[in-house]
Design an enzyme around this catalytic site. Structure first.
Site, mmCIF file in Angstrom:
data_model
loop_
_atom_site.group_PDB
_atom_site.id
_atom_site.type_symbol
_atom_site.label_atom_id
_atom_site.label_comp_id
_atom_site.label_asym_id
_atom_site.label_seq_id
_atom_site.Cartn_x
_atom_site.Cartn_y
_atom_site.Cartn_z
ATOM 1 N N THR A 130 43.386 54.288 36.164
ATOM 2 C CA THR A 130 42.210 54.987 36.680
ATOM 3 C C THR A 130 40.959 54.146 36.543
ATOM 4 O O THR A 130 40.870 53.283 35.656
ATOM 5 C CB THR A 130 42.006 56.317 35.905
ATOM 6 O OG1 THR A 130 40.747 56.900 36.249
ATOM 7 C CG2 THR A 130 42.020 56.069 34.397
ATOM 8 N N TYR A 173 40.248 60.946 27.626
ATOM 9 C CA TYR A 173 41.054 60.608 28.805
ATOM 10 C C TYR A 173 40.966 59.121 29.127
ATOM 11 O O TYR A 173 41.989 58.463 29.363
ATOM 12 C CB TYR A 173 40.588 61.436 30.005
ATOM 13 C CG TYR A 173 41.236 61.026 31.311
ATOM 14 C CD1 TYR A 173 42.575 61.330 31.570
ATOM 15 C CD2 TYR A 173 40.512 60.345 32.282
ATOM 16 C CE1 TYR A 173 43.173 60.957 32.764
ATOM 17 C CE2 TYR A 173 41.101 59.964 33.483
ATOM 18 C CZ TYR A 173 42.428 60.272 33.710
ATOM 19 O OH TYR A 173 43.021 59.893 34.897
#
Length: 354
Positions: A130, A173
């Site tokens: 990501t 995250y």
């Protein structure tokens, strides 16, 4: 029994948005596919039914979790390649349960890597990372507001964020995905595995059940179709580049099919500057699709929210000859058509359910 020529491709998280589109493309071109998914996310069961209805026995769906090492070994052992997309995908959920986020994203990825290393070392691994591994990237002093969007002050970012940008994990995250990202690279260096890391920006398109926490383009469109009200975290001038799922799937398959050129590499994957959009600009673009203004309000920025992120896709273009083909306008039309058919008034009249 499958012959070696027909060994399947394993897609972890293959009933999620990106995973099911990849599984569909693989099966469509003649690959046998094993999908490993715990079916926990909204829409996963519906995507599973969709895959089976389209491809039947060509797709084998295994219900399970990447936190289960024995199950992971059993699915990895016979695969000719592994596309690893199973993950906890929301920053907000990582804040609520950092340990669970770590166990899925970091430990789960190590489970997959170890299964390959010990039981199937010739199998390539493509990993879904990501852009959050770059942290907030630009603080307020490094962006300027121009009309309805932020733009970076640094001219070096004119073509977007490259893979040379320093990592700066932000939020649990970001830390868990960044940890997994680095493990995947290190298993290539230390153990000689064939791995590719794809650091993805905003991917959108059909079969995306967008939520407030993840899949923001679909969430915006779905909320507008249902005549709901959006919450914008921040001021709405923040910018993302958006990549249609068909282009994203083409990049993944290109990397899989050209491992000699891709192995050991990290690629940023997104729509690039020509497909960048601010939140407020997207809301303005949605109104003509739904025929009414979109209602919205504001809330505080969330931890790690980036005021500006646009992908530099040059590395992928040079290595694999890949370029995004779907414009943001055409991509939104395709997503709107799918969401309207799934969640609009006509689907409600037909009793469509998840």
């Amino acid at each position: 029994m499958r012959t070696r020529r027909r060994r399947p491709v394993l897609v972890t998280g293959g009933c999620g948005f990106i995973g099911c589109n990849l599984a569909d493309r693989l099966a469509e071109r003649g690959d046998d596919v094993i999908v490993l998914d715990n079916l926990a996310r909204a829409g996963a069961r519906e995507n599973a039914r969709w895959l089976k209805s389209r491809h039947g026995d060509r797709i084998d769906i295994v219900v399970g979790d990447i936190r289960e090492p024995i199950l992971v070994i059993s699915t990895v052992r016979g695969a000719r390649a592994v596309l690893h997309l199973a993950a906890q995908v929301a920053v907000t959920d990582s804040l609520a349960d950092p340990v669970g986020d770590f166990e899925i994203n970091a430990r789960g990825t190590v489970n997959v890597l170890e299964a390959i290393r010990l039981h199937n070392p010739s199998a390539p691994l493509l990993f879904a990372s990501t852009n959050k591994v770059y942290g907030r990237l630009c603080d307020d002093a490094r962006v300027a507001r121009v009309n309805r969007r932020y733009v970076p002050i640094d001219p070096a970012l004119a073509d977007g964020v490259s893979e040379k940008t320093p990592l700066d994990f932000y939020s649990p995250y970001g830390c868990s995905k960044g940890t997994a990202d680095q493990y995947v690279q290190d298993y290539a260096r230390v153990f000689g595995l064939q791995t590719v890391v794809l650091r993805m920006s905003c991917i959108y398109g059909p079969r995306q059940f967008g939520t407030e926490d993840q899949g923001w383009v679909a969430h915006f469109l779905k909320t507008a179709i249902e005549n709901g009200s959006l919450t914008i975290f921040g001021d709405g001038y923040q910018v993302r580049d958006a990549l249609h799922i068909s282009d994203a799937a083409s990049a993944w398959l290109s990397a899989l099919d050209h491992m000699l050129a891709a192995r050991g590499r990290v690629f940023n994957l997104g729509g690039g500057p020509s497909n960048s959009v601010s939140l407020l600009e997207l809301i303005e673009g949605i109104a003509p699709l739904t025929g009414r203004a979109v209602r919205y309000g504001f809330a505080d920025w969330r931890p790690g929210d980036q005021p500006w992120y646009v992908t530099n896709t040059r590395a992928l273009a040079v290595a694999l000859g890949w370029q995004p083909k779907v414009t943001l306008r055409d991509g939104l039309l395709s997503l709107h058509a799918w969401l309207d058919g799934r969640f609009g008034q006509s689907s409600a009249d037909k009793g469509v359910s998840a």
